[in-house]
Motif scaffolding. Sequence first.
Motif, PDB file in Angstrom:
ATOM      1  N   ARG A 208       0.774  -1.047  -0.003  1.00  0.00           N
ATOM      2  CA  ARG A 208       0.138   0.100  -0.071  1.00  0.00           C
ATOM      3  C   ARG A 208       0.739   1.311   0.041  1.00  0.00           C
ATOM      4  N   GLY A 209       2.013   0.977  -0.096  1.00  0.00           N
ATOM      5  CA  GLY A 209       3.004   2.311   0.114  1.00  0.00           C
ATOM      6  C   GLY A 209       3.418   2.726   1.330  1.00  0.00           C
ATOM      7  N   LEU A 210       3.282   1.896   2.590  1.00  0.00           N
ATOM      8  CA  LEU A 210       3.102   2.524   3.902  1.00  0.00           C
ATOM      9  C   LEU A 210       4.423   1.825   4.672  1.00  0.00           C
ATOM     10  N   SER A 211       4.885   2.320   5.368  1.00  0.00           N
ATOM     11  CA  SER A 211       5.937   2.027   6.265  1.00  0.00           C
ATOM     12  C   SER A 211       5.446   0.972   7.341  1.00  0.00           C
TER      13      SER A 211
ATOM     14  N   PRO B 180      -5.321   1.281   6.165  1.00  0.00           N
ATOM     15  CA  PRO B 180      -6.225   0.774   5.032  1.00  0.00           C
ATOM     16  C   PRO B 180      -6.100  -0.739   5.204  1.00  0.00           C
ATOM     17  N   ASN B 181      -7.213  -1.452   4.501  1.00  0.00           N
ATOM     18  CA  ASN B 181      -6.941  -2.832   4.406  1.00  0.00           C
ATOM     19  C   ASN B 181      -5.779  -3.458   3.747  1.00  0.00           C
ATOM     20  N   ILE B 182      -5.541  -4.698   4.039  1.00  0.00           N
ATOM     21  CA  ILE B 182      -4.585  -5.190   3.246  1.00  0.00           C
ATOM     22  C   ILE B 182      -5.074  -5.842   2.044  1.00  0.00           C
ATOM     23  N   PRO B 183      -4.242  -5.755   0.932  1.00  0.00           N
ATOM     24  CA  PRO B 183      -4.884  -6.228  -0.280  1.00  0.00           C
ATOM     25  C   PRO B 183      -4.550  -7.645  -0.350  1.00  0.00           C
ATOM     26  N   ALA B 184      -5.626  -8.349  -0.990  1.00  0.00           N
ATOM     27  CA  ALA B 184      -5.610  -9.734  -1.338  1.00  0.00           C
ATOM     28  C   ALA B 184      -4.126 -10.043  -2.008  1.00  0.00           C
TER      29      ALA B 184
ATOM     30  N   LEU C  39     -20.343   6.161   9.297  1.00  0.00           N
ATOM     31  CA  LEU C  39     -18.978   6.490   8.504  1.00  0.00           C
ATOM     32  C   LEU C  39     -17.636   5.900   8.923  1.00  0.00           C
ATOM     33  N   TYR C  40     -17.582   5.822  10.378  1.00  0.00           N
ATOM     34  CA  TYR C  40     -16.437   4.995  10.860  1.00  0.00           C
ATOM     35  C   TYR C  40     -16.614   3.592  10.477  1.00  0.00           C
ATOM     36  N   GLY C  41     -17.793   2.673  10.652  1.00  0.00           N
ATOM     37  CA  GLY C  41     -17.918   1.732  10.186  1.00  0.00           C
ATOM     38  C   GLY C  41     -17.491   1.088   8.794  1.00  0.00           C
ATOM     39  N   THR C  42     -17.879   1.925   7.898  1.00  0.00           N
ATOM     40  CA  THR C  42     -17.378   1.751   6.604  1.00  0.00           C
ATOM     41  C   THR C  42     -16.232   2.536   6.160  1.00  0.00           C
ATOM     42  N   GLY C  43     -15.466   3.222   6.993  1.00  0.00           N
ATOM     43  CA  GLY C  43     -13.975   3.584   6.634  1.00  0.00           C
ATOM     44  C   GLY C  43     -14.105   4.826   6.271  1.00  0.00           C
ATOM     45  N   GLN C  44     -15.071   5.687   6.046  1.00  0.00           N
ATOM     46  CA  GLN C  44     -14.813   6.886   5.560  1.00  0.00           C
ATOM     47  C   GLN C  44     -14.048   7.893   6.543  1.00  0.00           C
ATOM     48  N   LEU C  45     -14.591   7.822   8.084  1.00  0.00           N
ATOM     49  CA  LEU C  45     -13.852   8.571   8.906  1.00  0.00           C
ATOM     50  C   LEU C  45     -12.970   7.417   9.663  1.00  0.00           C
ATOM     51  N   PRO C  46     -12.088   7.864  10.334  1.00  0.00           N
ATOM     52  CA  PRO C  46     -11.608   9.309  10.354  1.00  0.00           C
ATOM     53  C   PRO C  46     -10.679   9.873   9.116  1.00  0.00           C
ATOM     54  N   LYS C  47     -10.414   9.293   8.545  1.00  0.00           N
ATOM     55  CA  LYS C  47      -9.148   9.644   7.405  1.00  0.00           C
ATOM     56  C   LYS C  47      -9.809  10.483   6.130  1.00  0.00           C
TER      57      LYS C  47
ATOM     58  N   GLY D  11      -1.940   0.349  -5.579  1.00  0.00           N
ATOM     59  CA  GLY D  11      -1.669   1.981  -5.397  1.00  0.00           C
ATOM     60  C   GLY D  11      -3.189   2.735  -5.760  1.00  0.00           C
ATOM     61  N   ASP D  12      -4.043   2.027  -6.410  1.00  0.00           N
ATOM     62  CA  ASP D  12      -5.196   2.779  -6.842  1.00  0.00           C
ATOM     63  C   ASP D  12      -6.637   2.287  -6.037  1.00  0.00           C
ATOM     64  N   MET D  13      -6.217   1.230  -5.193  1.00  0.00           N
ATOM     65  CA  MET D  13      -7.419   0.701  -4.524  1.00  0.00           C
ATOM     66  C   MET D  13      -8.009   1.518  -3.370  1.00  0.00           C
ATOM     67  N   GLY D  14      -8.991   1.528  -2.988  1.00  0.00           N
ATOM     68  CA  GLY D  14      -9.652   2.352  -2.239  1.00  0.00           C
ATOM     69  C   GLY D  14      -9.374   1.723  -0.608  1.00  0.00           C
ATOM     70  N   PHE D  15      -9.602   2.735   0.234  1.00  0.00           N
ATOM     71  CA  PHE D  15      -9.282   2.568   1.820  1.00  0.00           C
ATOM     72  C   PHE D  15      -9.493   1.094   2.319  1.00  0.00           C
ATOM     73  N   SER D  16     -10.923   0.786   2.219  1.00  0.00           N
ATOM     74  CA  SER D  16     -11.606  -0.331   2.931  1.00  0.00           C
ATOM     75  C   SER D  16     -11.255  -1.753   2.274  1.00  0.00           C
ATOM     76  N   ALA D  17     -10.974  -1.534   0.938  1.00  0.00           N
ATOM     77  CA  ALA D  17     -11.342  -2.740   0.008  1.00  0.00           C
ATOM     78  C   ALA D  17      -9.821  -3.788   0.070  1.00  0.00           C
ATOM     79  N   ARG D  18     -10.233  -4.801  -0.005  1.00  0.00           N
ATOM     80  CA  ARG D  18      -9.016  -5.733  -0.148  1.00  0.00           C
ATOM     81  C   ARG D  18      -8.708  -6.248  -1.604  1.00  0.00           C
ATOM     82  N   LYS D  19      -9.832  -6.161  -2.550  1.00  0.00           N
ATOM     83  CA  LYS D  19      -9.710  -6.249  -4.012  1.00  0.00           C
ATOM     84  C   LYS D  19     -10.944  -5.446  -4.526  1.00  0.00           C
ATOM     85  N   THR D  20     -10.624  -5.038  -5.783  1.00  0.00           N
ATOM     86  CA  THR D  20     -11.618  -3.953  -6.436  1.00  0.00           C
ATOM     87  C   THR D  20     -11.539  -4.308  -7.865  1.00  0.00           C
ATOM     88  N   TYR D  21     -12.788  -4.305  -8.595  1.00  0.00           N
ATOM     89  CA  TYR D  21     -12.871  -4.398  -9.843  1.00  0.00           C
ATOM     90  C   TYR D  21     -13.533  -3.041 -10.203  1.00  0.00           C
ATOM     91  N   ASP D  22     -13.047  -2.184 -11.037  1.00  0.00           N
ATOM     92  CA  ASP D  22     -13.471  -1.066 -11.760  1.00  0.00           C
ATOM     93  C   ASP D  22     -14.166  -1.316 -13.089  1.00  0.00           C
TER      94      ASP D  22
END
Length: 425
Positions: free
Chosen positions: A21-24, A104-108, A204-212, A323-334
Amino acid sequence: MLDVKWIRDNPEAFDEGLARRGLSPLSARIQEIDARRRALQTEMQDLQARRNEASKQIGKIKSQGGDASAIMEEVAAFKGKLAEAEEAEKAAAAEIDVLLMALPNIPADDVPAGKDETENVEIRTWGTPRAFDFDPKEHDALGTGLGLMDFETAAGLSGARFVVLKGKLARLERALAQFMLDLHTGEHGYTEMNTPVLVRDEPLYGTGQLPKFAEDLFRTEDGRWLIPTAEVTLTNTVADQILTEDTLPIRMTAFTLCFRSEAGAAGKDTRGMIRQHQFEKVELVSIAHPDHSDAEHERMTQCAEEVLKRLNLPYRVVALCTGDMGFSARKTYDIEVWLPGQGRYREISSCSNTGDFQARRMKARFRPEGEKGTRFVHTLNGSALAVGRCMVAVLENYQQADGSIVVPEALRPYMGGVEVIAADV
């Protein structure tokens, strides 16, 4: 939210997931706080046991007419030490929660590595972009040319990134939403819901929009928030619940207004309807058994695709990179629809499997049949579709040389039989 026990047992996998995710790395820091918290819990248990034992001795001594004052002083000291340990344990737990809430969530494992949208991976395409014998226009030129799309009036009412739709274009947007709801409820097994667009902090905390991501949201003066998507309300219908296994999967859909401040989108898509502060979406949400969430993700994506197939709009499906995946997602299809006016594919839907990430934040669980314990559910969400963007795609793909718009056959029953939208003369 990530599982502290999993982090404790899998520190290398956790740090590797953050790196993707590009994090330390953070496992050492979280483990240090967690060890301190667990040590305090042990200390509290020991103090409580010693306090209980001393209390029994006091009772015994008093029943025999003895002097228990020394032991009573010891119990009073235990009480003070216990309060201090409880306060320190709460502080350590809160410190961990603050850290985890921001992660964020850990990617699959099968999510492609990449830094941004340029490294997303195309999975499949459907349909062939239409060959025009004239230069196709973008949707805003078409809408204003018809006299049915008014950005100037909207700007006077509300500012930039709003639109007023009139006449047959207003009806077309409504027709699209009705068509989508009928498809998902009638053929795909989703239950239609009508949920609030104003929520408190907790959903919003529950689905991950808050606090970030507070800056991406609109907040009212009384402290409530306008929803950015019905994912927030639909997913939180199972918050703080223990479901029975036989109720899964729960599939819900809702057509709502959505609101985003687009704080991070300065300079992007400033014209037209692609990126607005207020828009409409038909959302899909599934509450799934952990063993079946990957299959549910594929199914949900196909349900969203079916909307574009019925409208005969060319599209492609891409797997988002890390690098493009949303905060809460472990896998996303656009799903990206073809826009001939722009000459490129543009996102019209994101379908994500969040695993148990949101469920842990919401405390949403189920009890497996025949078992005493509970497990966290998996939650999934997807746009099916963003209604305004779908109208954009219809306008651009079905435009004619004179600026009129052919109404797709699937929408004609919802348009009172109207086959062409033309400027009033």
